[in-house]
Design an enzyme around this catalytic site. Structure first.
Site, PDB file in Angstrom:
ATOM      1  CG  ASP A 118       0.393  -7.135   5.588  1.00  0.00           C
ATOM      2  OD1 ASP A 118      -0.959  -6.614   6.241  1.00  0.00           O
ATOM      3  OD2 ASP A 118       1.159  -7.728   4.868  1.00  0.00           O
TER       4      ASP A 118
HETATM    5  C1  GLC Z   1      -0.495 -10.327   4.217  1.00  0.00           C
HETATM    6  C2  GLC Z   1      -0.630 -10.206   5.814  1.00  0.00           C
HETATM    7  C3  GLC Z   1       0.824 -10.236   6.442  1.00  0.00           C
HETATM    8  C4  GLC Z   1       1.817 -11.375   5.708  1.00  0.00           C
HETATM    9  C5  GLC Z   1       2.175 -11.071   5.071  1.00  0.00           C
HETATM   10  C6  GLC Z   1       3.784 -11.618   4.781  1.00  0.00           C
HETATM   11  O1  GLC Z   1      -0.779  -9.844   3.485  1.00  0.00           O
HETATM   12  O2  GLC Z   1      -1.096  -9.752   5.435  1.00  0.00           O
HETATM   13  O3  GLC Z   1      -0.264 -10.593   7.942  1.00  0.00           O
HETATM   14  O4  GLC Z   1       2.630 -11.384   7.343  1.00  0.00           O
HETATM   15  O5  GLC Z   1       2.055 -10.228   3.472  1.00  0.00           O
HETATM   16  O6  GLC Z   1       2.989 -12.482   3.825  1.00  0.00           O
END
Ligand code: GLC
Length: 754
Positions: free
Chosen positions: A295
């Site tokens: 993430d």
């Molecule tokens: C965010 C979220 C995730 C998302 C990622 C990219 O922090 O936790 O669900 O896909 O970053 O935007």
């Protein structure tokens, strides 16, 4: 029966293997994408790659966000030419992505194409209802189609990979991200996870309108203590296997090509370093060969988690755990080359991750067709965006997502011949509230507000008297008088109340589940006029709206219903569509009841009015305000007693059929979501009082009856015993069938000992 419900086989390394009572039938196997040709191609390519180029493939910088068209890139182009970028986050737009792709393919040493990832969570430009709303439809076919439309649009905008579906089970509505998933139930969550994966990926990954699906966030992200996003998930092995893992297994079995690691730790081990669950369970136990992406800065966050002293240690831990792609930290590409060359990070770990990135690009056909969505002027992108058909699909999905919570005295549906209609509340013309959160490429100007929907449906025949009454979240009641005055001059009142879309989704957690500000007081002041009042809720989580019960006769839960929300709400308010949705998540009386969910345990002292010393509260009932599965219709349905095909099942023949006759006892057609729950009445470990094991949408004309049949098999009756072995134990099982988890009829049968 929805057979996507997965088994999550136990992990031999954690429990002694013993012969299970009954061999679990083979779970659905994921489609196999790996081929000898893929291996040969990737082997040959990897043989040419330097350490820097390999680690470059694992690097995913944040892109330029929502820019479309020829937006100038700053900074990354040289990294692309050097082979230091493998994939992008948040860069979209056919013209822009194609310009970057040409740099990668034509100006880097090996010409490896980029893969563009994006958060296409509930639609791309045609924004659908938020996932919690879609889930209320209990309609996997419609949900799959919504994901398919999202993929068609997103791929036309140059996107290859979406970070969806979010499949986290959520039983704490304080947690802002409850809005992004399928609610509290692993069975419903599993069926919809599989549907969304199939929708995004389509029937052939090599087709230009396929996008890789990502099941996220692995795992137990929704179990955050206090409902505080990113916080600790301190859960049991049993909860992990029975509640939080099943939707991921369903996604894997549906062929999901990507999984995203969660920010949280589980019992002391942050997921971005959780080798047992990633390498041992996902890859070895489940045989999943897809791409695991971190993430956002998740690898770097191993430092604040306190298990990495510096960036290079964080990178080594992430890679060792099997986190293939480093989203945004740029640790893999900047800090690990030296570690690999010094032998402190095994080359084999790097190669394993690089292979999975190259496999993903190969499976999408990007090596042969890197410009698959490119048209130099973006004509294809425009042709695929917000088409009338896509809008019609979004409107239908929204209609199916609206849950009728209350309808005293059949206030709804309203008549279109109403002469004066008061429209009150801070969300009646709130464009952004139609989109909800995580509508990343969505644009407010594309959305139809409730007022616009009302005007389109009612034309000049009805006078609308509009009064905001109050803000979403302030203590200012100065608008009440105008709202009450509007109500007094109207024949009926529709109120649009709820949350701002930024009160749910990531990091948007609340300690209260009440309507924000003075909205409840506003509703009561308007209801006191005695006019027929309808409250439409626009919100991203269960709300404790018990104060409206009995005062506001009709309540319609609309979530954040998407670009066509204004039309869909109006379609239901005036009866063009009969609501059929059901709650995918429990609504508590107040936040003090949390966690509260239907599949609870009975305890040794189940709640009882007669017995003081039992599990309940002094100040509110032990039952919820609205139960999982609750949802009314403009007609009524009667359930006859369910019938089982066999009163006793032999252990070697665990096939059971449950039939129930349902009748439409009202005056108009309607669709009922017939729900089937199972309880293992006595087992060697305690079992939930009910577990959803099937649902079917049943359309019935007035007076019509139909018999619905459910097939039960091993997986529907199975449990994990005290050694975490998946078994079906002998004894009685009770089957509950009805239109809500708290309104069922039951029948029992037995599994014989031998
Ligand atoms: C965010 C979220 C995730 C998302 C990622 C990219 O922090 O936790 O669900 O896909 O970053 O935007």
């Amino acid at each position: 029966m929805n057979r996507e419900v997965p088994t999550v086989p136990p992990r031999p390394l954690l429990v002694g293997m013993i012969a299970v009572l009954l061999a679990a039938p083979a779970a659905a196997k994921p489609p196999v994408y790996a081929t000898p040709a893929e291996k040969a191609f990737v082997d040959a390519l990897m043989a040419k790659m330097t350490v820097e180029e390999k680690l470059g493939q694992l690097n995913q910088p944040a892109g330029v966000g929502n820019n479309t068209g020829p937006a100038a890139m700053t900074g990354n182009e040289d990294q692309i030419r050097k082979g230091e970028i493998g994939t992008y986050l948040g860069t979209q737009g056919a013209v822009l992505t194609c310009r970057l792709q040409r740099i990668a393919v034509e100006q880097s040493r090996l010409g490896i194409p980029l893969m563009f990832g994006y958060d296409v969570i509930h639609g791309h430009r045609t924004v659908f209802p938020v996932p919690l709303g879609e889930s209320a439809s209990f309609d996997p076919v419609e949900v799959q189609h919504a994901a398919r439309v999202a993929a068609i649009e997103a791929s036309a905008h140059g996107i290859h990979w979406t970070y969806a579906p979010m499949v986290d089970i959520a039983r704490d509505p304080r947690w802002g991200r409850v809005v992004e998933g399928a609610g509290e139930d692993p069975y419903l969550g599993s069926v919809l996870a599989a549907a969304r994966v199939r929708g995004f990926q389509g029937d052939d990954l090599r087709k230009p309108d396929a996008v890789l699906a990502t099941a996220k966030h692995f795992v137990a992200y929704g179990a955050a203590e206090g409902g505080r996003d990113y916080d600790v998930a301190d859960i049991s092995e049993r909860s992990l296997h029975e509640v939080y893992l099943p939707p991921f297994k369903a996604a894997v079995d549906a062929g999901a090509q990507s999984i995203m690691a969660a920010f949280n730790e589980i019992a002391g081990v942050p997921m971005h370093a959780h080798r047992p669950l990633i390498e041992d369970l996902l890859r070895k136990e489940w045989g999943w060969d897809g791409l695991l992406v971190s993430d956002y800065t998740g690898v770097m966050e191993l430092m604040p988690h306190g298990i990495a002293a510096d960036r290079k240690q964080a990178g080594a831990l992430g890679l060792r755990a099997g986190v293939d792609v480093d989203m945004v930290s740029q640790i893999y590409v900047k800090d690990l080359p030296a570690e690999v060359k010094a032998g402190r990070v095994p080359m084999a770990q790097v190669d394993a991750s690089v292979r999975r990135v190259l496999n993903a690009k190969y499976r999408l056909g990007l090596f042969e067709n890197p410009y698959r969505s490119c048209t130099d002027d973006g004509a294809h992108e425009r042709a695929m965006t917000l088409t009338p058909q896509h809008r019609a699909d979004a409107r239908r999905m929204a209609q199916k997502s609206l849950v009728l919570l209350e309808n005293d005295n059949d206030v709804l549906p309203l008549s279109k011949s109403v002469r004066t209609l008061a429209v009150i509340g801070p969300l009646a013309d709130h464009r952004r509230a139609m989109l909800g959160n995580w509508a990343v490429a969505g644009r407010e100007e594309d959305a139809v507000t409730p007022i616009e929907g009302l005007k389109a449906a009612l034309g000049d025949g009805t006078r609308l008297v509009i009064a905001k009454g109050a803000d979403i979240d302030s203590q200012d009641t100065s608008g009440f008088a105008q709202a009450v005055a509007a109500a007094k001059q109207a024949d009926a009142v529709v109120m649009f109340l709820g949350e701002h879309p930024d009160m749910s989704a990531e990091a948007n957690n609340r300690t209260s589940l009440d309507l924000p500000g003075v909205q409840e007081q506003l509703a009561l002041a308007v209801a006191a006029t005695g006019k027929p009042v309808v409250a439409v809720l626009l919100n991203g989580r269960p709300l404790s709206i018990g104060g409206l019960k009995g005062k506001v006769p009709a309540i319609l839960e609309a979530w954040f219903p998407g670009v066509e929300g204004g039309h869909a709400i109006t379609d239901v308010l005036f009866g063009d569509v009969n609501p059929s949705a059901k709650l995918p998540v429990t609504f508590p009386h107040n936040v003090g009841q949390v966690p509260i969910y239907y599949a609870h345990k009975n305890t040794g002292r189940p709640p009882s009015e007669q017995e003081k010393y039992t599990s309940k509260y002094l100040d509110v009932p032990w039952t919820p305000l609205y139960a999982f599965g609750h949802g009314l219709s403009y007609t009524t349905f009667r359930y006859d007693a369910p019938v089982v095909a066999k009163k006793t099942l032999a252990p070697s023949a665990l096939q059971q059929q449950v039939s129930v006759r349902v009748t439409n006892t009202g005056k108009r057609e309607g669709v009922e979501v017939v729900q089937l729950y199972v309880r293992d009445d006595v087992a060697t470990v305690t079992r939930p009082v009910k577990q959803l094991r099937g649902f079917q949408r049943l359309a019935l004309a007035p007076g019509e009856s139909k018999t619905v049949t459910f097939d039960l098999g091993f997986e529907d009756l199975a449990m994990y015993d005290d050694r975490m072995q998946r078994v079906v134990e002998p004894g009685t099982f009770t089957v509950y069938v009805g239109g809500s988890s708290d309104r069922t009829r039951e029948v029992a049968f037995e599994v014989a000992a031998q």
